[in-house]
Write a protein that holds these residues in place. Sequence first.
Motif, mmCIF file in Angstrom:
data_model
loop_
_atom_site.group_PDB
_atom_site.id
_atom_site.type_symbol
_atom_site.label_atom_id
_atom_site.label_comp_id
_atom_site.label_asym_id
_atom_site.label_seq_id
_atom_site.Cartn_x
_atom_site.Cartn_y
_atom_site.Cartn_z
ATOM 1 N N LEU A 29 0.848 -1.190 0.000
ATOM 2 C CA LEU A 29 0.000 0.000 0.000
ATOM 3 C C LEU A 29 0.886 1.244 0.000
ATOM 4 O O LEU A 29 1.707 1.428 0.896
ATOM 5 C CB LEU A 29 -0.927 0.001 1.206
ATOM 6 C CG LEU A 29 -1.908 -1.173 1.304
ATOM 7 C CD1 LEU A 29 -2.699 -1.083 2.596
ATOM 8 C CD2 LEU A 29 -2.832 -1.193 0.104
ATOM 9 N N LYS A 30 0.706 2.092 -0.980
ATOM 10 C CA LYS A 30 1.518 3.301 -1.105
ATOM 11 C C LYS A 30 0.618 4.507 -1.249
ATOM 12 O O LYS A 30 -0.208 4.537 -2.149
ATOM 13 C CB LYS A 30 2.438 3.213 -2.330
ATOM 14 C CG LYS A 30 3.370 2.027 -2.330
ATOM 15 C CD LYS A 30 4.409 2.114 -1.260
ATOM 16 C CE LYS A 30 5.365 0.942 -1.393
ATOM 17 N NZ LYS A 30 5.897 0.442 -0.213
ATOM 18 N N PRO A 31 0.763 5.520 -0.454
ATOM 19 C CA PRO A 31 1.493 5.513 0.801
ATOM 20 C C PRO A 31 0.652 4.828 1.875
ATOM 21 O O PRO A 31 -0.579 4.949 1.857
ATOM 22 C CB PRO A 31 1.681 6.999 1.108
ATOM 23 C CG PRO A 31 0.485 7.655 0.509
ATOM 24 C CD PRO A 31 0.152 6.832 -0.716
ATOM 25 N N PRO A 32 1.281 4.155 2.816
ATOM 26 C CA PRO A 32 0.492 3.507 3.867
ATOM 27 C C PRO A 32 -0.053 4.542 4.852
ATOM 28 O O PRO A 32 0.606 5.535 5.140
ATOM 29 C CB PRO A 32 1.497 2.585 4.545
ATOM 30 C CG PRO A 32 2.814 3.245 4.314
ATOM 31 C CD PRO A 32 2.706 3.933 2.969
ATOM 32 N N SER A 33 -1.233 4.283 5.347
ATOM 33 C CA SER A 33 -1.802 5.170 6.367
ATOM 34 C C SER A 33 -1.064 4.950 7.687
ATOM 35 O O SER A 33 -0.321 3.979 7.849
ATOM 36 C CB SER A 33 -3.289 4.867 6.560
ATOM 37 O OG SER A 33 -3.446 3.592 7.153
ATOM 38 N N ARG A 34 -1.300 5.816 8.631
ATOM 39 C CA ARG A 34 -0.696 5.663 9.958
ATOM 40 C C ARG A 34 -1.149 4.348 10.596
ATOM 41 O O ARG A 34 -0.356 3.632 11.210
ATOM 42 C CB ARG A 34 -1.089 6.846 10.828
ATOM 43 C CG ARG A 34 -0.436 6.811 12.185
ATOM 44 C CD ARG A 34 -0.688 8.093 12.943
ATOM 45 N NE ARG A 34 -0.023 8.009 14.228
ATOM 46 C CZ ARG A 34 -0.464 8.580 15.318
ATOM 47 N NH1 ARG A 34 -1.543 9.313 15.287
ATOM 48 N NH2 ARG A 34 0.184 8.445 16.447
ATOM 49 N N ALA A 35 -2.439 4.014 10.446
ATOM 50 C CA ALA A 35 -2.965 2.772 11.020
ATOM 51 C C ALA A 35 -2.304 1.551 10.382
ATOM 52 O O ALA A 35 -1.983 0.580 11.080
ATOM 53 C CB ALA A 35 -4.477 2.707 10.843
ATOM 54 N N VAL A 36 -2.079 1.591 9.083
ATOM 55 C CA VAL A 36 -1.423 0.472 8.398
ATOM 56 C C VAL A 36 0.022 0.357 8.879
ATOM 57 O O VAL A 36 0.508 -0.743 9.158
ATOM 58 C CB VAL A 36 -1.503 0.632 6.864
ATOM 59 C CG1 VAL A 36 -0.564 -0.334 6.156
ATOM 60 C CG2 VAL A 36 -2.936 0.434 6.383
ATOM 61 N N THR A 37 0.709 1.467 8.997
ATOM 62 C CA THR A 37 2.092 1.445 9.492
ATOM 63 C C THR A 37 2.151 0.867 10.894
ATOM 64 O O THR A 37 3.018 0.042 11.203
ATOM 65 C CB THR A 37 2.686 2.866 9.452
ATOM 66 O OG1 THR A 37 2.658 3.331 8.099
ATOM 67 C CG2 THR A 37 4.119 2.878 9.966
ATOM 68 N N GLN A 38 1.235 1.266 11.759
ATOM 69 C CA GLN A 38 1.198 0.740 13.126
ATOM 70 C C GLN A 38 0.907 -0.761 13.119
ATOM 71 O O GLN A 38 1.507 -1.518 13.888
ATOM 72 C CB GLN A 38 0.162 1.474 13.957
ATOM 73 C CG GLN A 38 0.561 2.891 14.292
ATOM 74 C CD GLN A 38 -0.549 3.667 14.987
ATOM 75 O OE1 GLN A 38 -1.727 3.324 14.910
ATOM 76 N NE2 GLN A 38 -0.161 4.726 15.678
ATOM 77 N N ALA A 39 -0.013 -1.196 12.257
ATOM 78 C CA ALA A 39 -0.345 -2.628 12.164
ATOM 79 C C ALA A 39 0.874 -3.431 11.735
ATOM 80 O O ALA A 39 1.176 -4.486 12.308
ATOM 81 C CB ALA A 39 -1.498 -2.835 11.194
ATOM 82 N N ILE A 40 1.588 -2.929 10.739
ATOM 83 C CA ILE A 40 2.777 -3.625 10.245
ATOM 84 C C ILE A 40 3.843 -3.699 11.338
ATOM 85 O O ILE A 40 4.404 -4.769 11.605
ATOM 86 C CB ILE A 40 3.338 -2.925 8.992
ATOM 87 C CG1 ILE A 40 2.379 -3.089 7.811
ATOM 88 C CG2 ILE A 40 4.723 -3.467 8.639
ATOM 89 C CD1 ILE A 40 2.715 -2.208 6.612
#
Length: 165
Positions: A49-60
């Motif tokens: 996912l580009k750009p990743p959301s903050r929630a996606v970054t936290q999940a990763i």
Amino acid sequence: CQVRVGGRLTGWAQQHAHATCLPIWGRSYEPPALATRESAEIIEFLLELKPPSRAVTQAIQAALAWLASVRIEGWRLVSRQAAPIVYKYQLGTTDPALVKDPESPPLWARYYDPVTRKPVFASREGILLGRYEDLSRERRTGYEWFGSWPEALLKDRTPVRPVRP
């Protein structure tokens, strides 16, 4: 559906209930536990996912930390030749076993109990087992209980409290 334990994000289960998103049983030997293979696959998807959301970054980040914390070091899964046995769903010609090997690359169990963070195994009848050795030979040879699925994702990370199989 990312599972929270004690308020912290971890990984994902192999199956989640449609209405609640909670982990549920799949087949009788696929328990409602955190699943490393599936978690690694979800992380790989989220990384696209580009750009990743903050929630996606936290999940990763949370899932990577969880995967690093449950890696198993110092053990190798070996497959020994054994007398052939014809099972209902397969022919068994090997007998896999975990052996101590300090030089072995890391392994991950397929399933982990969300609370204890220990590997979980299940018989074909759906009986939860805490040790790989407690599985029947048919289940040890007929399912992928250990693997290196998260290894590429974690290649630059150090382990956090490795789990003993």
